[in-house]
Design a protein around this motif. Structure first.
Motif, PDB file in Angstrom:
ATOM      1  N   SER A  57       0.778  -1.259  -0.024  1.00 22.02           N
ATOM      2  CA  SER A  57       0.013  -0.178   0.207  1.00 22.02           C
ATOM      3  C   SER A  57       0.912   1.418  -0.005  1.00 22.02           C
ATOM      4  O   SER A  57       2.062   1.330   0.689  1.00 22.02           O
ATOM      5  N   THR A  58       0.390   2.324  -0.700  1.00 21.86           N
ATOM      6  CA  THR A  58       1.153   3.547  -0.858  1.00 21.86           C
ATOM      7  C   THR A  58       0.154   4.658  -1.350  1.00 21.86           C
ATOM      8  O   THR A  58      -1.021   4.288  -1.511  1.00 21.86           O
ATOM      9  N   SER A  59       0.739   5.476  -1.833  1.00 18.30           N
ATOM     10  CA  SER A  59      -0.100   7.113  -2.365  1.00 18.30           C
ATOM     11  C   SER A  59       0.614   7.462  -3.439  1.00 18.30           C
ATOM     12  O   SER A  59       1.891   7.511  -3.409  1.00 18.30           O
ATOM     13  N   LEU A  60      -0.002   7.509  -4.461  1.00 21.49           N
ATOM     14  CA  LEU A  60       0.424   8.226  -5.836  1.00 21.49           C
ATOM     15  C   LEU A  60       0.883   9.770  -5.369  1.00 21.49           C
ATOM     16  O   LEU A  60      -0.025  10.270  -5.027  1.00 21.49           O
ATOM     17  N   PHE A  61       2.010  10.197  -5.886  1.00 19.29           N
ATOM     18  CA  PHE A  61       2.439  11.471  -6.064  1.00 19.29           C
ATOM     19  C   PHE A  61       1.968  12.240  -7.222  1.00 19.29           C
ATOM     20  O   PHE A  61       2.491  11.610  -8.398  1.00 19.29           O
ATOM     21  N   PRO A  62       1.260  13.278  -7.240  1.00 19.65           N
ATOM     22  CA  PRO A  62       0.960  13.972  -8.601  1.00 19.65           C
ATOM     23  C   PRO A  62       2.405  14.652  -8.804  1.00 19.65           C
ATOM     24  O   PRO A  62       3.267  15.309  -8.032  1.00 19.65           O
ATOM     25  N   LYS A  63       2.733  14.867 -10.109  1.00 13.46           N
ATOM     26  CA  LYS A  63       4.004  15.430 -10.744  1.00 13.46           C
ATOM     27  C   LYS A  63       3.790  15.600 -11.985  1.00 13.46           C
ATOM     28  O   LYS A  63       3.401  14.886 -12.963  1.00 13.46           O
ATOM     29  N   LYS A  72       8.615   1.798  -1.886  1.00 17.43           N
ATOM     30  CA  LYS A  72       9.145   1.455  -0.829  1.00 17.43           C
ATOM     31  C   LYS A  72      10.289   0.641  -0.754  1.00 17.43           C
ATOM     32  O   LYS A  72      10.759  -0.398  -1.444  1.00 17.43           O
ATOM     33  N   VAL A  73      11.383   0.895   0.094  1.00 20.20           N
ATOM     34  CA  VAL A  73      12.457   0.209   0.493  1.00 20.20           C
ATOM     35  C   VAL A  73      12.360  -1.193   0.602  1.00 20.20           C
ATOM     36  O   VAL A  73      13.060  -2.258  -0.099  1.00 20.20           O
ATOM     37  N   ALA A  74      11.046  -1.677   1.356  1.00 27.29           N
ATOM     38  CA  ALA A  74      11.005  -3.137   1.594  1.00 27.29           C
ATOM     39  C   ALA A  74      10.361  -3.689   0.215  1.00 27.29           C
ATOM     40  O   ALA A  74      10.279  -4.944   0.476  1.00 27.29           O
ATOM     41  N   VAL A  75      10.070  -2.988  -0.711  1.00 31.53           N
ATOM     42  CA  VAL A  75       9.639  -3.696  -1.949  1.00 31.53           C
ATOM     43  C   VAL A  75      10.830  -3.642  -2.876  1.00 31.53           C
ATOM     44  O   VAL A  75      11.063  -4.684  -3.584  1.00 31.53           O
ATOM     45  N   ARG A  76      11.426  -2.460  -2.872  1.00 28.37           N
ATOM     46  CA  ARG A  76      12.577  -2.388  -4.038  1.00 28.37           C
ATOM     47  C   ARG A  76      13.647  -3.162  -3.760  1.00 28.37           C
ATOM     48  O   ARG A  76      14.159  -4.030  -4.759  1.00 28.37           O
ATOM     49  N   LYS A  77      14.330  -3.264  -2.598  1.00 23.11           N
ATOM     50  CA  LYS A  77      15.214  -3.839  -2.326  1.00 23.11           C
ATOM     51  C   LYS A  77      15.306  -5.545  -2.605  1.00 23.11           C
ATOM     52  O   LYS A  77      16.032  -6.160  -3.051  1.00 23.11           O
ATOM     53  N   PRO A  78      14.251  -6.332  -1.938  1.00 20.03           N
ATOM     54  CA  PRO A  78      14.198  -7.645  -2.198  1.00 20.03           C
ATOM     55  C   PRO A  78      13.760  -8.104  -3.735  1.00 20.03           C
ATOM     56  O   PRO A  78      14.327  -9.109  -4.070  1.00 20.03           O
TER      57      PRO A  78
END
Length: 97
Positions: A57-63, A72-78
């Motif tokens: 779960s997270t939230s989209l950032f408008p850009k 998240k680091v907990a998703v990206r690194k593994p």
């Protein structure tokens, strides 16, 4: 609302590095149509995303008229994701009733 797309991993180097998946313009247009029914303020939109079988779960950032999906680091690194990788994303936006 359920969406699926492929997008590149981007690194933003601020005081500490952050990683995002860039959401394609066509998907951003779909998100924009429901943004008012999903946002809880400041334009961020809560989502549940799945990459390579890992759901988070997270939230989209408008850009710049589009959106970025924070990694998240907990998703990206593994998953061994780094800048420039292109990933397949499945994403659900929960609309407020």
């Amino acid at each position: 609302m359920e969406l699926a797309f492929d997008g590149p991993v981007l690194e933003w180097r601020g005081p500490s590095p952050y990683f995002f998946v860039e959401i394609p313009e066509s998907v951003c247009a779909d998100i924009a149509e429901v943004a008012a029914m999903a946002t809880y303020g400041w334009g961020v939109i809560p989502v549940e995303a799945t990459i390579r079988g890992r759901t988070f779960s997270t939230s989209l950032f408008p850009k710049n008229g589009g959106y970025l999906l924070p990694l998240k680091v907990a998703v990206r690194k593994p998953l061994g994701l780094d800048e420039g990788d292109v990933v397949a994303v499945e994403m659900t936006i929960s609309l407020r009733s």
